[in-house]
Design a protein around this motif. Structure first.
Motif, PDB file in Angstrom:
ATOM      1  N   LEU A  29     -12.082 -22.108 -13.821  1.00 50.06           N
ATOM      2  CA  LEU A  29     -13.485 -21.784 -13.605  1.00 50.06           C
ATOM      3  C   LEU A  29     -13.908 -22.356 -12.250  1.00 50.06           C
ATOM      4  O   LEU A  29     -13.867 -23.565 -12.039  1.00 50.06           O
ATOM      5  N   GLN A  30     -14.283 -21.463 -11.351  1.00 52.77           N
ATOM      6  CA  GLN A  30     -14.662 -21.872  -9.994  1.00 52.77           C
ATOM      7  C   GLN A  30     -16.147 -21.614  -9.767  1.00 52.77           C
ATOM      8  O   GLN A  30     -16.667 -20.566 -10.127  1.00 52.77           O
ATOM      9  N   THR A  31     -16.821 -22.583  -9.171  1.00 50.96           N
ATOM     10  CA  THR A  31     -18.250 -22.460  -8.889  1.00 50.96           C
ATOM     11  C   THR A  31     -18.505 -22.540  -7.394  1.00 50.96           C
ATOM     12  O   THR A  31     -18.027 -23.457  -6.720  1.00 50.96           O
ATOM     13  N   LYS A  32     -19.260 -21.572  -6.891  1.00 48.04           N
ATOM     14  CA  LYS A  32     -19.698 -21.573  -5.497  1.00 48.04           C
ATOM     15  C   LYS A  32     -21.215 -21.600  -5.463  1.00 48.04           C
ATOM     16  O   LYS A  32     -21.867 -20.849  -6.187  1.00 48.04           O
ATOM     17  N   VAL A  33     -21.766 -22.474  -4.630  1.00 44.81           N
ATOM     18  CA  VAL A  33     -23.208 -22.516  -4.427  1.00 44.81           C
ATOM     19  C   VAL A  33     -23.473 -22.145  -2.973  1.00 44.81           C
ATOM     20  O   VAL A  33     -23.024 -22.835  -2.062  1.00 44.81           O
ATOM     21  N   MET A  34     -24.143 -21.022  -2.767  1.00 45.02           N
ATOM     22  CA  MET A  34     -24.435 -20.513  -1.422  1.00 45.02           C
ATOM     23  C   MET A  34     -23.165 -20.429  -0.571  1.00 45.02           C
ATOM     24  O   MET A  34     -23.120 -20.842   0.584  1.00 45.02           O
ATOM     25  N   GLY A  35     -22.099 -19.915  -1.205  1.00 45.29           N
ATOM     26  CA  GLY A  35     -20.848 -19.662  -0.503  1.00 45.29           C
ATOM     27  C   GLY A  35     -19.894 -20.836  -0.419  1.00 45.29           C
ATOM     28  O   GLY A  35     -18.755 -20.679   0.022  1.00 45.29           O
ATOM     29  N   GLU A  68     -22.223 -18.383  -7.550  1.00 47.20           N
ATOM     30  CA  GLU A  68     -21.175 -17.513  -8.098  1.00 47.20           C
ATOM     31  C   GLU A  68     -20.219 -18.339  -8.952  1.00 47.20           C
ATOM     32  O   GLU A  68     -19.600 -19.280  -8.459  1.00 47.20           O
ATOM     33  N   ILE A  69     -20.114 -17.990 -10.222  1.00 48.62           N
ATOM     34  CA  ILE A  69     -19.217 -18.700 -11.127  1.00 48.62           C
ATOM     35  C   ILE A  69     -18.147 -17.716 -11.596  1.00 48.62           C
ATOM     36  O   ILE A  69     -18.465 -16.690 -12.199  1.00 48.62           O
ATOM     37  N   SER A  70     -16.900 -18.015 -11.268  1.00 50.26           N
ATOM     38  CA  SER A  70     -15.802 -17.076 -11.499  1.00 50.26           C
ATOM     39  C   SER A  70     -14.761 -17.647 -12.442  1.00 50.26           C
ATOM     40  O   SER A  70     -14.396 -18.825 -12.341  1.00 50.26           O
ATOM     41  N   ARG A  71     -14.287 -16.794 -13.344  1.00 53.55           N
ATOM     42  CA  ARG A  71     -13.113 -17.140 -14.154  1.00 53.55           C
ATOM     43  C   ARG A  71     -11.908 -16.519 -13.451  1.00 53.55           C
ATOM     44  O   ARG A  71     -11.791 -15.299 -13.359  1.00 53.55           O
ATOM     45  N   LEU A  72     -11.043 -17.382 -12.966  1.00 49.39           N
ATOM     46  CA  LEU A  72      -9.852 -16.924 -12.261  1.00 49.39           C
ATOM     47  C   LEU A  72      -8.679 -16.891 -13.233  1.00 49.39           C
ATOM     48  O   LEU A  72      -8.659 -17.640 -14.224  1.00 49.39           O
ATOM     49  N   PRO A  73      -7.693 -16.031 -12.980  1.00 50.28           N
ATOM     50  CA  PRO A  73      -6.510 -15.994 -13.851  1.00 50.28           C
ATOM     51  C   PRO A  73      -5.893 -17.380 -13.998  1.00 50.28           C
ATOM     52  O   PRO A  73      -5.829 -18.149 -13.038  1.00 50.28           O
ATOM     53  N   GLY A  74      -5.452 -17.707 -15.211  1.00 48.81           N
ATOM     54  CA  GLY A  74      -4.920 -19.043 -15.469  1.00 48.81           C
ATOM     55  C   GLY A  74      -5.976 -19.972 -16.025  1.00 48.81           C
ATOM     56  O   GLY A  74      -5.795 -21.189 -16.058  1.00 48.81           O
ATOM     57  N   GLU A 126      -9.587 -26.312 -14.208  1.00 49.40           N
ATOM     58  CA  GLU A 126      -8.658 -25.575 -15.057  1.00 49.40           C
ATOM     59  C   GLU A 126      -8.899 -25.989 -16.500  1.00 49.40           C
ATOM     60  O   GLU A 126      -8.593 -27.110 -16.906  1.00 49.40           O
ATOM     61  N   SER A 127      -9.486 -25.089 -17.271  1.00 46.19           N
ATOM     62  CA  SER A 127      -9.801 -25.386 -18.672  1.00 46.19           C
ATOM     63  C   SER A 127     -10.049 -24.084 -19.422  1.00 46.19           C
ATOM     64  O   SER A 127     -11.005 -23.357 -19.138  1.00 46.19           O
TER      65      SER A 127
END
Length: 235
Positions: free
Chosen positions: A188-194, A179-185, A201-202
């Motif tokens: 970019l956060q990456t989760k692999v199998m939770g 799961e790759i998420s763009r969070l406010p601000g 921050e970029s």
């Protein structure tokens, strides 16, 4: 004797009723199953199921599949679902457009790419022989190319931060999720199998990642088009 006969008849009736009832489905069972169907969407080329809404409220706007050519054969690598904070996207779009365009425009996609509205792309692995090092290489190449389109320079070091501390020893079997998420601000956060493996921050990295799916050379053109139609429905 008469009492015993009556008792026997009652017991028989009770047993028959019990048998009848045992075969019945609980009230609302069909309804709950139907509800489950409504709450997910199937990506047709892979058969993968994606929930229509995430726990944080983001909604599914499109599904698609990532294919890659190996030895001249087109391989389905992963299916994906594209989620977004639609309330936030609606504000972004309405600030620029007074009314809904007749069809999705590149300007609409660009607004989404450049915004910091919450988004997530959930990848579910299809290719059973995929390794973490292969995923890392794929993202390094894809993101590097996307960054180059936006800036003119590849910036490989920035692209490598997406998979962060994900170990090459992680086994990605069919059905594993990234799961790759763009969070406010612009985070970019990456989760692999939770498990969170990176949080960067970029603004450039966020834009480049979303550009892979909604830019002028998307990983799945049909998924981009479906996402565009979902944007129009927000007006």
């Amino acid at each position: 004797m008469e009492r015993n006969l009556l008792k026997s008849q009652k017991n028989g009736t009770g047993e028959e009723e019990e048998k009848k009832n045992s075969g019945k489905k609980p009230i609302g069972d069909d309804e709950s199953k139907e509800k489950e169907k409504v709450q997910s969407e199937i990506e047709p080329k892979t058969g993968l199921s994606f929930p229509v809404k995430l726990d944080d409220g983001q909604q599914l706007n499109a599904v698609g599949v990532r294919k890659k050519s190996m030895l001249g054969i087109s391989i389905k690598v992963y299916g994906f679902g594209m989620y977004a904070d639609n309330a936030r996207l609606k504000d972004v779009l309405e600030s620029k457009f007074g009314k809904a365009p007749a069809k999705p425009t590149e300007e609409m996609y660009r607004l989404v790419i450049d915004s910091d509205a919450g988004m997530q792309v959930r990848l579910v692995i299809v290719f059973s022989q995929l390794t973490m090092s292969m995923v890392r290489k794929n993202f390094d190449e894809g993101l590097g190319a996307s960054i180059k389109k936006l800036t003119g320079a590849k910036n490989g070091e920035l692209a490598k931060k997406v998979m962060g501390e994900a170990s090459d020893d992680i086994k990605l079997t069919s059905g594993s999720a990234v799961e790759i998420s763009r969070l406010p601000g612009y985070i970019l956060q990456t989760k692999v199998m939770g498990e969170v493996v990176s949080k960067v921050e970029s603004e450039l990295l966020c834009r480049a990642y979303v550009n892979m799916y909604l830019g002028d050379d998307p990983l799945d053109k049909e998924a981009k088009d479906r996402f565009g139609m979902s944007l129009i429905s927000l007006f």
